[in-house]
Design a protein around this motif. Structure first.
Motif, short mmCIF file in Angstrom:
data_model
loop_
_atom_site.label_atom_id
_atom_site.label_comp_id
_atom_site.label_asym_id
_atom_site.label_seq_id
_atom_site.Cartn_x
_atom_site.Cartn_y
_atom_site.Cartn_z
N PRO A 18 0.82 -1.21 0.00
CA PRO A 18 0.00 0.00 0.00
C PRO A 18 0.86 1.27 0.00
CG PRO A 18 -0.70 -1.54 1.72
CD PRO A 18 0.61 -2.01 1.22
N ALA A 24 -8.28 0.72 1.43
CA ALA A 24 -7.39 0.80 0.27
C ALA A 24 -8.16 0.66 -1.04
CB ALA A 24 -6.33 -0.29 0.35
N TYR A 43 -5.90 -0.42 5.52
CA TYR A 43 -5.03 0.52 4.78
C TYR A 43 -5.85 1.70 4.22
CZ TYR A 43 -2.53 -3.94 4.72
OH TYR A 43 -1.95 -5.14 5.07
#
Length: 245
Positions: A56, A70, A116
């Motif tokens: 990430p 994410a 994330y």
């Protein structure tokens, strides 16, 4: 090629396999350690795929940032020499766009994206050779590359293609078989029966769908074991190197 030639009365396919036999499956991880965060190489029969993962990481534009988790971005590149017909394939080809979208949806659900937030996970897939089961090979390569990058996932996503010749299911189709019969590609989460990916090209009789799915799910569990063996082998190699240092 006629339908009768695909499966002989003796129960053999074009390449000599039985209906329930997988093609040769080989995989490696950490193939490009200096150019990306995670990488893998997968061969399923004569289909060959390289996958590289970055992230990430911080996205280049704010529009890609999602505060909830994410964003998965897949870039697909198919070599002009990947098939017998040497032609340049555009990224805007309908089939390429479909496969890219399918992979993004699959791994958006399979990766623990909530860990994330506001990041981008970029996945670059390079197809070197095509001989059936392309989507399955790409998904398997992505799974291994994400594991190599240390990205948290719920479990392996292992994939396989299956088709129906008259009333006989054929497992792990090659390129010639895919041209002639309906193809179903499935991805399963770990050793469960939960589907992460399902794509049916053409039609398949509903009364044969359940039995065909059952055969394919059992095959994905075998693929998962083969991928797990490679991950563990690489992990043991890394730990032995660290112990020596």
């Amino acid at each position: 090629m006629s339908r009768m030639e695909l499966y002989s009365p003796e129960g053999l396919r074009i390449d000599g396999r039985r209906w329930n036999e997988l093609r040769r499956f080989e995989s490696r991880i950490n193939t490009h350690p200096n150019s990306c965060d995670g990488s893998s190489y997968v061969e399923q029969g004569n289909t060959k795929v390289i996958c590289m993962v970055q992230g990430p990481m911080e996205p280049s534009s704010r529009s890609q940032a999602d505060s909830a988790g994410a964003t998965i971005e897949v870039n697909l590149s198919v070599a002009s020499f990947s098939t017998f017909e040497r032609k340049k394939r555009s990224k805007s080809e309908k089939r390429m766009v479909e496969m890219k979208a399918t992979l993004e949806r699959t791994f958006q659900q399979s990766v623990m994206c909530h860990l994330y937030p506001r990041t981008l996970i970029s996945i670059d897939i390079h197809v070197l050779a095509q001989d059936g089961g392309l989507l399955a090979s790409m998904a398997n390569a992505v799974t291994l590359a994400l594991i190599d990058a240390g990205v948290a996932m719920y479990d392996y996503v292992s994939c396989i293609s299956v088709g129906l010749h008259d009333q006989t299911p054929l497992l792990d189709l090659n390129g010639l078989e895919e041209q002639d019969i309906s193809t179903l590609t499935i991805g399963v989460i770990g050793k469960t029966e939960k589907l992460a990916l399902l794509m049916l090209e053409d039609k398949m009789p509903l009364d044969h769908l359940e039995s065909t799915l059952g055969i394919a799910i059992a095959a994905t569990h075998r693929i998962r074991d083969l991928m797990d063996d490679e991950v563990r082998k690489h992990g043991n190699l890394r730990s032995s190197k660290l112990a020596k240092n």
